[in-house]
Design a protein around this motif. Structure first.
Motif, mmCIF file in Angstrom:
data_model
loop_
_atom_site.group_PDB
_atom_site.id
_atom_site.type_symbol
_atom_site.label_atom_id
_atom_site.label_comp_id
_atom_site.label_asym_id
_atom_site.label_seq_id
_atom_site.Cartn_x
_atom_site.Cartn_y
_atom_site.Cartn_z
ATOM 1 N N THR A 57 25.587 -71.085 -11.533
ATOM 2 C CA THR A 57 26.426 -71.344 -10.361
ATOM 3 C C THR A 57 26.034 -70.431 -9.273
ATOM 4 O O THR A 57 26.204 -69.075 -9.956
ATOM 5 C CB THR A 57 27.655 -72.507 -10.694
ATOM 6 O OG1 THR A 57 28.176 -71.889 -11.312
ATOM 7 C CG2 THR A 57 27.430 -73.601 -11.351
ATOM 8 N N GLY A 81 21.561 -79.609 -7.016
ATOM 9 C CA GLY A 81 22.658 -79.579 -7.251
ATOM 10 C C GLY A 81 23.227 -78.938 -5.593
ATOM 11 O O GLY A 81 23.909 -79.652 -4.288
ATOM 12 N N GLN A 97 22.781 -80.762 -11.888
ATOM 13 C CA GLN A 97 23.716 -82.220 -12.401
ATOM 14 C C GLN A 97 23.626 -83.227 -13.416
ATOM 15 O O GLN A 97 22.625 -83.957 -13.048
ATOM 16 C CB GLN A 97 24.966 -83.018 -10.635
ATOM 17 C CG GLN A 97 24.998 -81.836 -10.298
ATOM 18 C CD GLN A 97 26.027 -81.092 -10.666
ATOM 19 O OE1 GLN A 97 26.576 -81.853 -10.653
ATOM 20 N NE2 GLN A 97 26.382 -80.008 -9.653
ATOM 21 N N ASN A 104 23.280 -75.380 -9.848
ATOM 22 C CA ASN A 104 24.213 -76.038 -9.492
ATOM 23 C C ASN A 104 23.344 -77.463 -10.626
ATOM 24 O O ASN A 104 23.627 -78.141 -9.670
ATOM 25 C CB ASN A 104 24.611 -76.099 -8.777
ATOM 26 C CG ASN A 104 26.521 -76.984 -9.361
ATOM 27 O OD1 ASN A 104 27.085 -77.018 -10.486
ATOM 28 N ND2 ASN A 104 27.293 -76.367 -8.266
ATOM 29 N N ASN A 150 30.455 -81.197 -14.882
ATOM 30 C CA ASN A 150 29.522 -79.854 -16.137
ATOM 31 C C ASN A 150 29.872 -79.371 -16.967
ATOM 32 O O ASN A 150 29.210 -77.657 -17.736
ATOM 33 C CB ASN A 150 29.996 -78.524 -14.734
ATOM 34 C CG ASN A 150 30.855 -77.629 -15.433
ATOM 35 O OD1 ASN A 150 31.897 -78.213 -15.833
ATOM 36 N ND2 ASN A 150 31.400 -76.577 -15.263
#
Lengths: 70, 516
Positions: B329, B387, B335, B333, A35
């Motif tokens: 998040t 995500g 990716q 989220n 991340n």
């Protein structure tokens, strides 16, 4: 908290380890995660979290509870 | 398997085409399947990290857990002995912050067998709960498969018993979709390991390459393998037994010893996990970071489609949001390593190809759904959910992704383009989770573990379980045949390798269709 412990906690949260190497001063580990977060882990147990995903990684590590240099 | 050869890049394929007698009245080897032109719109939905047995292990008519041999249900320790019981799930089965948690202590002494996470008589964890992630890496996947015995998933994992987990999804939305259309129960992930690599296989059927990796900052990311070349070299201080802890390796890197990138690297272009270089182009990731992959130049399925003037797009959930606002998040989220075209020079920032083909699906896929409803999808669409909607262990639950993907399918069924549409819903890889069926023996890169795939179309054999062997490149096979594209080199290599092992050929998805 040592590097193995940090890797275990962060990867359990679905954030893959992308790089692990001894730091330039050879007194700890530099960890990178998918991340974008980085964690500098000292052999003395200290940890500094940075990079794009620092907040998400900080939430998974307890302690430290918050990024110190994000 | 049938194969288009009109513009094949590979000389051997061209030779085969030239040698084949031509008849106007009968199909010839190499011809596209009859009726394939009835499919005018192809949609590929790529979810995350579930093995077939993990979600569909009890699907009626499928080769599920119920049909597994007793030997294939048992896991072995690192010395090859059968484990007397499963090790606990290290640090617990549920993700951090889940209440009530399923702790490590609660997972002690599980029998050496698969277990169902949402079993009311067991852990009773519902489908909307996030659980512990598992290693899903290139070499570990091969070590876990163990030549097809699938008996080392626990031994070479990092999460104790977790690889043996599965879920009862029979009340799920996508289960109902699979019952209505086609569930492919022999569909395998194209490459061993994780998401980064399998997204590359979806679009390129290739392994990314990092030239001169031993002469730059990526050098410590070069893996150290044992003599087999397919397994990591175990470190001297590694726990001898899976019951004693997570294995340690001499170097569990992202690159093979000959510099192919097989585990997660960051895209060279934003959005990337790596920031731009100080003072550098803000559209790029810092090329000096050891995890930044240099721009790739292998041909992709996108290049092939563009070559034949077939419209196409990669729709990515939260793409524009992340570019404009950064990532957040738990939602969305985004990716970075799930965006495979963002690794290729042909789609670099500033190129017309990037503007045309890399599209924002919007938050929660709203822009993609709007395109569906408006009937303006290109001929080939890939959709990557953001995500929190992708079903990946560790940060996403199954239920949210299941609802979302089923909602997208419902919109597709109502789209003006539906009468001539093929939709494939599959997963990029197994997420480190056990499956009992041996993958076909192929080439150096895969196929890996079996994953779910659902074939949806007005032309689908409704209520059917398709046992044809497929892998991720089967999606490319269909697209290649339908639009008469040049064949990507990796597919040619894969087909030859599968044939050399005496395995049946990998299909092109038409086994699930009735096109006549």
């Amino acid at each position: 908290m040592d590097a193995d412990r940090i890797v275990a906690l962060v990867t359990a949260g679905g954030i893959e380890l992308t790089d692990r190497r001894r730091n330039a001063s050879n007194d700890g580990w530099s960890l990178s995660f998918a991340n974008g977060a980085t964690v500098e882990v000292g052999d003395d147990g200290s940890a500094r979290i940075g990079g794009k995903g620092a907040k998400a990684v900080a939430r998974l590590l307890d302690p430290p509870a918050a990024p110190r240099n994000a | 398997m049938k194969r288009s050869c009109g513009l094949a890049l590979i000389s051997s394929t061209l030779a085969l085409c030239a040698a084949a007698p031509v008849s106007a009245s009968a199909a010839q080897p190499g011809d596209p399947p009859d009726g394939i032109s009835k499919i005018e719109t192809v949609v590929v939905i790529f979810a995350e990290n579930r093995a077939f047995d993990n979600l569909y292990g009890h699907f009626p008519g499928a080769e599920g857990i119920d049909k597994a041999s007793p030997e294939s249900l048992q896991q072995r320790d690192r010395d090859g002995s059968v484990l007397s019981e499963l090790p606990p799930v290290w640090d617990g089965l549920t993700a951090k912050g889940v209440t009530p948690p399923v702790t490590q202590a609660m997972t002690e002494h599980l029998p050496n067998a698969p277990f169902t996470v949402n079993d009311a008589k067991g852990f009773n964890v519902p489908l909307n709960v996030i659980t512990h992630d598992l290693w899903h890496r290139y070499y570990q996947n091969q070590m876990q498969i163990n030549g097809g015995k699938n008996d080392m998933f626990v031994a070479w994992g990092d999460s104790g018993a977790m690889p043996m987990s599965n879920w009862d999804t029979s009340k799920g939305d996508m289960w109902a979709v699979a019952q209505k259309y086609v569930l492919a129960d022999h569909f395998f992930m194209g490459g061993f390991g994780g998401s980064f690599f399998n997204h590359q296989w979806l679009i390129c059927a290739c392994a990314p390459y990092y030239a001169d990796a031993d002469k730059n900052p990526a050098k410590p990311s070069i893996a150290v393998t044992d003599a087999s070349g397919t397994a990591l070299k175990v470190a001297d201080n590694s726990p001898k037994s899976a019951r004693d802890g997570i294995p340690k390796f001499v170097s569990d890197g992202n690159l093979t010893p000959d510099f192919y990138a097989v585990n997660t690297m960051q895209p060279p272009y934003q959005p990337s996990g790596n920031d731009p270089a100080p003072g550098g182009d803000p559209r790029l990731a810092d090329p000096g970071k050891p995890t930044t992959l240099p721009p790739q130049t292998e041909p992709t399925i996108g290049d092939m489609l563009s070559l034949k003037h077939v419209s196409w797009a990669w729709y990515s959930g939260a793409w524009q949001y992340t570019l404009e606002h950064g990532n957040h998040t738990p939602i969305p989220n985004f990716q970075y390593h799930h965006q495979p075209f963002n690794y290729y020079a042909n789609f670099a920032p500033g190129t017309e190809a990037r503007h045309e083909h890399l599209r924002d699906a919007g938050l929660g896929g709203v822009s993609f759904i709007q395109a569906i409803d408006d009937g303006v999808l290109p001929q080939v669409s890939f959709y990557k959910p953001q995500g929190n909607l992708n079903e990946h262990s560790g940060y996403a639950d199954i239920q949210a992704g299941d609802h979302h993907i089923a909602d997208v399918v419902a919109h597709l069924e109502k789209s003006p383009q539906w009468p001539h549409m093929l939709v494939v819903v599959t997963y990029d890889e197994n997420g480190g989770i056990w499956d009992h069926v041996a993958p076909p023996k192929g080439d150096r890169w895969g196929p890996g573990t079996r994953i779910p795939a659902i074939i949806i179309s007005p032309f689908a054999k409704h209520g059917y379980v398709d046992h044809t062997p497929y892998d991720t490149t089967s999606i490319l096979r269909f697209i290649t045949e339908r639009f008469e594209l040049p064949v990507l080199h990796g597919i040619v290599v894969r087909d030859k390798a599968v044939a050399a092992h005496g395995e049946p050929p990998l299909g092109d998805l038409t086994g699930g269709l009735d096109l006549n």
